[in-house]
Scaffold this motif. Structure first.
Motif, PDB file in Angstrom:
ATOM      1  N   ASP A 143      -2.302  -9.474  -5.206  1.00  0.00           N
ATOM      2  CA  ASP A 143      -2.390  -9.847  -3.803  1.00  0.00           C
ATOM      3  C   ASP A 143      -1.680  -8.829  -2.925  1.00  0.00           C
ATOM      4  OD1 ASP A 143      -3.814 -12.156  -4.453  1.00  0.00           O
ATOM      5  OD2 ASP A 143      -1.982 -13.326  -4.726  1.00  0.00           O
ATOM      6  N   ALA A 144      -1.872  -8.988  -1.597  1.00  0.00           N
ATOM      7  CA  ALA A 144      -1.267  -8.062  -0.644  1.00  0.00           C
ATOM      8  C   ALA A 144      -0.084  -8.669   0.085  1.00  0.00           C
ATOM      9  CB  ALA A 144      -2.319  -7.618   0.379  1.00  0.00           C
ATOM     10  N   ASP A 145       0.403  -9.827  -0.377  1.00  0.00           N
ATOM     11  CA  ASP A 145       1.436 -10.529   0.387  1.00  0.00           C
ATOM     12  C   ASP A 145       2.784 -10.622  -0.321  1.00  0.00           C
ATOM     13  OD1 ASP A 145       0.757 -12.312  -1.588  1.00  0.00           O
ATOM     14  OD2 ASP A 145       0.585 -14.051  -0.251  1.00  0.00           O
ATOM     15  N   ALA A 146       3.002  -9.798  -1.345  1.00  0.00           N
ATOM     16  CA  ALA A 146       4.284  -9.831  -2.050  1.00  0.00           C
ATOM     17  C   ALA A 146       5.326  -9.037  -1.268  1.00  0.00           C
ATOM     18  CB  ALA A 146       4.134  -9.265  -3.455  1.00  0.00           C
ATOM     19  N   GLY A 147       6.329  -9.724  -0.763  1.00  0.00           N
ATOM     20  CA  GLY A 147       7.333  -9.068   0.066  1.00  0.00           C
ATOM     21  C   GLY A 147       8.240  -8.135  -0.704  1.00  0.00           C
ATOM     22  N   ASN A 148       8.308  -8.262  -2.028  1.00  0.00           N
ATOM     23  CA  ASN A 148       9.160  -7.370  -2.822  1.00  0.00           C
ATOM     24  C   ASN A 148       8.328  -6.654  -3.885  1.00  0.00           C
ATOM     25  OD1 ASN A 148       8.657  -9.742  -4.170  1.00  0.00           O
ATOM     26  ND2 ASN A 148      10.708  -9.913  -5.056  1.00  0.00           N
ATOM     27  N   TYR A 149       7.120  -6.283  -3.512  1.00  0.00           N
ATOM     28  CA  TYR A 149       6.232  -5.541  -4.405  1.00  0.00           C
ATOM     29  C   TYR A 149       6.917  -4.258  -4.855  1.00  0.00           C
ATOM     30  CZ  TYR A 149       2.019  -3.137  -6.019  1.00  0.00           C
ATOM     31  OH  TYR A 149       1.088  -2.467  -6.769  1.00  0.00           O
ATOM     32  N   ALA A 150       6.757  -3.924  -6.134  1.00  0.00           N
ATOM     33  CA  ALA A 150       7.442  -2.756  -6.701  1.00  0.00           C
ATOM     34  C   ALA A 150       6.464  -1.845  -7.427  1.00  0.00           C
ATOM     35  CB  ALA A 150       8.545  -3.203  -7.658  1.00  0.00           C
ATOM     36  N   ALA A 151       6.852  -0.589  -7.550  1.00  0.00           N
ATOM     37  CA  ALA A 151       6.014   0.403  -8.221  1.00  0.00           C
ATOM     38  C   ALA A 151       5.872   0.108  -9.709  1.00  0.00           C
ATOM     39  CB  ALA A 151       6.597   1.796  -8.017  1.00  0.00           C
ATOM     40  N   THR A 152       6.683  -0.777 -10.242  1.00  0.00           N
ATOM     41  CA  THR A 152       6.593  -1.134 -11.665  1.00  0.00           C
ATOM     42  C   THR A 152       5.481  -2.135 -11.964  1.00  0.00           C
ATOM     43  OG1 THR A 152       8.237  -2.882 -11.328  1.00  0.00           O
ATOM     44  CG2 THR A 152       9.050  -0.725 -12.058  1.00  0.00           C
ATOM     45  N   HIS A 153       4.964  -2.815 -10.952  1.00  0.00           N
ATOM     46  CA  HIS A 153       4.061  -3.938 -11.206  1.00  0.00           C
ATOM     47  C   HIS A 153       2.766  -3.520 -11.883  1.00  0.00           C
ATOM     48  CE1 HIS A 153       6.109  -6.726  -8.021  1.00  0.00           C
ATOM     49  NE2 HIS A 153       6.884  -6.428  -9.052  1.00  0.00           N
ATOM     50  N   PHE A 193       0.812  -1.219   0.000  1.00  0.00           N
ATOM     51  CA  PHE A 193       0.000   0.000   0.000  1.00  0.00           C
ATOM     52  C   PHE A 193       0.847   1.271   0.000  1.00  0.00           C
ATOM     53  CE2 PHE A 193      -3.054  -3.163   1.542  1.00  0.00           C
ATOM     54  CZ  PHE A 193      -4.073  -2.932   0.624  1.00  0.00           C
ATOM     55  N   SER A 194       1.988   1.244   0.659  1.00  0.00           N
ATOM     56  CA  SER A 194       2.853   2.428   0.609  1.00  0.00           C
ATOM     57  C   SER A 194       3.430   2.614  -0.787  1.00  0.00           C
ATOM     58  CB  SER A 194       3.970   2.324   1.658  1.00  0.00           C
ATOM     59  OG  SER A 194       4.786   1.191   1.422  1.00  0.00           O
ATOM     60  N   THR A 195       3.681   1.512  -1.491  1.00  0.00           N
ATOM     61  CA  THR A 195       4.164   1.601  -2.867  1.00  0.00           C
ATOM     62  C   THR A 195       3.067   2.095  -3.798  1.00  0.00           C
ATOM     63  OG1 THR A 195       5.747  -0.190  -2.477  1.00  0.00           O
ATOM     64  CG2 THR A 195       5.237   0.332  -4.770  1.00  0.00           C
ATOM     65  N   LEU A 196       1.831   1.647  -3.576  1.00  0.00           N
ATOM     66  CA  LEU A 196       0.715   2.118  -4.396  1.00  0.00           C
ATOM     67  C   LEU A 196       0.531   3.628  -4.278  1.00  0.00           C
ATOM     68  CD1 LEU A 196      -1.993  -0.676  -3.968  1.00  0.00           C
ATOM     69  CD2 LEU A 196      -0.904   0.055  -6.106  1.00  0.00           C
ATOM     70  N   GLU A 197       0.948   4.209  -3.159  1.00  0.00           N
ATOM     71  CA  GLU A 197       0.883   5.672  -3.030  1.00  0.00           C
ATOM     72  C   GLU A 197       1.687   6.360  -4.130  1.00  0.00           C
ATOM     73  OE1 GLU A 197       0.380   6.469   1.763  1.00  0.00           O
ATOM     74  OE2 GLU A 197       2.375   6.040   0.972  1.00  0.00           O
ATOM     75  N   THR A 198       2.814   5.752  -4.507  1.00  0.00           N
ATOM     76  CA  THR A 198       3.658   6.351  -5.551  1.00  0.00           C
ATOM     77  C   THR A 198       3.138   6.050  -6.946  1.00  0.00           C
ATOM     78  OG1 THR A 198       5.168   4.442  -5.789  1.00  0.00           O
ATOM     79  CG2 THR A 198       5.634   6.016  -4.015  1.00  0.00           C
ATOM     80  N   VAL A 199       2.324   4.996  -7.080  1.00  0.00           N
ATOM     81  CA  VAL A 199       1.758   4.627  -8.378  1.00  0.00           C
ATOM     82  C   VAL A 199       0.568   5.520  -8.717  1.00  0.00           C
ATOM     83  CG1 VAL A 199       0.635   2.757  -9.672  1.00  0.00           C
ATOM     84  CG2 VAL A 199       2.559   2.251  -8.148  1.00  0.00           C
ATOM     85  N   ALA A 200      -0.196   5.888  -7.698  1.00  0.00           N
ATOM     86  CA  ALA A 200      -1.338   6.794  -7.830  1.00  0.00           C
ATOM     87  C   ALA A 200      -2.365   6.337  -8.867  1.00  0.00           C
ATOM     88  CB  ALA A 200      -0.876   8.211  -8.150  1.00  0.00           C
ATOM     89  N   PRO A 201      -2.938   5.132  -8.684  1.00  0.00           N
ATOM     90  CA  PRO A 201      -4.012   4.728  -9.594  1.00  0.00           C
ATOM     91  C   PRO A 201      -5.258   5.564  -9.342  1.00  0.00           C
ATOM     92  CG  PRO A 201      -3.833   3.188  -7.768  1.00  0.00           C
ATOM     93  CD  PRO A 201      -2.674   4.144  -7.629  1.00  0.00           C
ATOM     94  N   ARG A 202      -6.217   5.446 -10.240  1.00  0.00           N
ATOM     95  CA  ARG A 202      -7.470   6.182 -10.078  1.00  0.00           C
ATOM     96  C   ARG A 202      -8.120   5.856  -8.740  1.00  0.00           C
ATOM     97  NH1 ARG A 202     -11.147   8.474 -13.677  1.00  0.00           N
ATOM     98  NH2 ARG A 202     -13.305   8.530 -12.942  1.00  0.00           N
ATOM     99  N   GLU A 203      -8.096   4.588  -8.374  1.00  0.00           N
ATOM    100  CA  GLU A 203      -8.692   4.156  -7.115  1.00  0.00           C
ATOM    101  C   GLU A 203      -8.135   2.792  -6.740  1.00  0.00           C
ATOM    102  OE1 GLU A 203     -13.166   3.688  -5.071  1.00  0.00           O
ATOM    103  OE2 GLU A 203     -12.948   4.010  -7.239  1.00  0.00           O
ATOM    104  N   VAL A 204      -8.109   2.515  -5.446  1.00  0.00           N
ATOM    105  CA  VAL A 204      -7.776   1.191  -4.937  1.00  0.00           C
ATOM    106  C   VAL A 204      -8.993   0.663  -4.198  1.00  0.00           C
ATOM    107  CG1 VAL A 204      -6.323  -0.158  -3.370  1.00  0.00           C
ATOM    108  CG2 VAL A 204      -5.319   1.712  -4.705  1.00  0.00           C
ATOM    109  N   ILE A 205      -9.409  -0.542  -4.545  1.00  0.00           N
ATOM    110  CA  ILE A 205     -10.513  -1.192  -3.842  1.00  0.00           C
ATOM    111  C   ILE A 205      -9.946  -2.404  -3.113  1.00  0.00           C
ATOM    112  CG2 ILE A 205     -12.708  -2.410  -4.049  1.00  0.00           C
ATOM    113  CD1 ILE A 205     -13.316  -0.727  -6.504  1.00  0.00           C
ATOM    114  N   VAL A 206     -10.051  -2.394  -1.795  1.00  0.00           N
ATOM    115  CA  VAL A 206      -9.598  -3.523  -0.985  1.00  0.00           C
ATOM    116  C   VAL A 206     -10.793  -4.435  -0.746  1.00  0.00           C
ATOM    117  CG1 VAL A 206      -8.664  -4.257   1.236  1.00  0.00           C
ATOM    118  CG2 VAL A 206      -7.776  -2.199   0.124  1.00  0.00           C
TER     119      VAL A 206
END
Length: 365
Positions: free
Chosen positions: A129-139, A46-59
């Protein structure tokens, strides 16, 4: 590193590229249970998604009422346009029952609910998913890039190597040898399609909202296979791409237990066989377990060689025991309890979102 093209368009990571993609027109769906919240992996996502800035995130949240407050508070700490879809809220459950869509809870059902909402709010939808330990802003940009080039469906793939071991066991030891054993006996386009994905059980995919509305979705762990089978019918070879997401570190599960790989294997296999039967492929369930074991044992030797080549630890006996456990999942798929395509149901996804929001507000007083 290589640049081999499969039967579907295959986009490779040559140098950590973050392609230009329409993130501002995309809604990102993240399925989550209460146990995921505040984990290091989820924090990173979620902290990485802050830098991606999609239109919206739905959890798409599945949580008991006594856990909702803490999860909601934690998610509210991120600087995102974020909505929590409480999929297990009593009012949501009642609405599904009224529409005769109640039944098994699971990851697939949660994602299906969120897909309906997301498809009405953005041009594109990405799921991970929310469990990727090396999630990146490129995904997310990588998943969306093919859609901006005219493809309708995009699937992520990656390597599962951690702690000097090969993981991704359900994909390596069940899915691949079963699909290849079936392809030996059936000349069917759907098997060529399902066999073209480098990590068919990855939780990461993206699609146009139009395609999302046309997807039927399994309720549980068969989500990923079921989604691919639907994509075959809706997008086919020409409008499908797969995208390199690098190396992933995910949670690991035991083989046994109610949420273990054995249970997941049964749901994955049922989803696979249901899709194949729907496409006219009728597996011989008497001979397939033996042919599967033969294929899987051949793969085990190849994995052992690959592991040795890379200096990794590899336990042949353990992998063979897993194959024996997974073989029990090879049986007719049973009753089809897939959730319908959103375009084929009268259920209003925004009504579901409103019910979930009201239930959250009531819980928070």
């Amino acid at each position: 590193m290589e640049y081999v093209q499969e039967r579907i368009a295959t986009l490779h990571d040559f140098d950590g590229v973050a392609p230009s993609a329409p993130t501002d027109r995309a809604v990102v769906v993240v399925p989550m249970t209460a146990r995921d919240h505040a984990s290091l992996a989820a924090e990173r996502v979620f902290s990485t998604l802050e830098t991606v800035a999609p239109r919206e995130v739905i959890v798409a949240l599945r949580a008991d009422p006594d856990r909702v407050d803490e999860v909601t508070t934690w998610l509210g700490s991120f600087d995102l346009s974020l909505e929590i879809l409480w999929c297990s809220a009593p009012a949501v459950e009642s609405a599904l029952a009224d529409a005769r869509l109640d039944g098994q809870r699971g990851k697939g059902r949660d994602v299906w609910l969120a897909l309906g909402v997301a498809a009405g709010r953005g041009e594109y939808v990405a799921v991970h998913d929310a469990d990727a330990g090396n999630y990146a802003a490129t995904h997310v940009p990588r998943l969306l890039f093919p859609l901006s080039r005219g493809y309708e469906f995009s699937k992520g793939y990656y390597a599962r190597v951690e702690n000097d071991r090969l993981y991704g066991r359900l994909f390596r030891l069940l899915y691949v040898p079963v699909v290849r054993a079936l392809a030996d006996a059936h000349d069917a386009a759907i098997l060529a399609y399902l066999g073209a994905f480098r990590y068919a059980l990855a939780g990461e995919f993206a699609a146009t909202s139009d395609l999302v509305r046309r997807l039927r979705v399994p309720r549980g762990w068969g989500l990923e296979v079921g989604t691919l089978a639907e994509a075959y019918g809706e997008a086919g070879f020409e409008d499908t791409a797969q995208v390199d997401l690098g190396m992933h570190e995910h949670d690991h599960r035991a083989v046994g237990g109610p949420d273990g790989l054995g249970t997941m294997a049964s749901e994955v296999a049922a989803s696979l066989f249901r899709a194949l039967e729907g496409a006219g492929v009728m597996p011989d369930y008497d001979s397939l377990p033996g042919r599967y074991r033969e294929r899987a044992r051949s793969h085990i030797e190849r994995y052992a060689t690959d592991a040795a080549f890379n200096g990794l630890t590899y336990d042949r006996a353990d992998e063979r025991a897993q194959v024996d456990a997974y073989a029990a999942a090879i049986e007719p798929p049973g009753v089809d309890d897939r959730l319908p395509a959103w375009e084929a149901t009268a259920l209003d996804p925004e009504r579901i979102a409103t019910l979930a929001s009201e239930a959250l507000a009531e819980r928070r007083g």
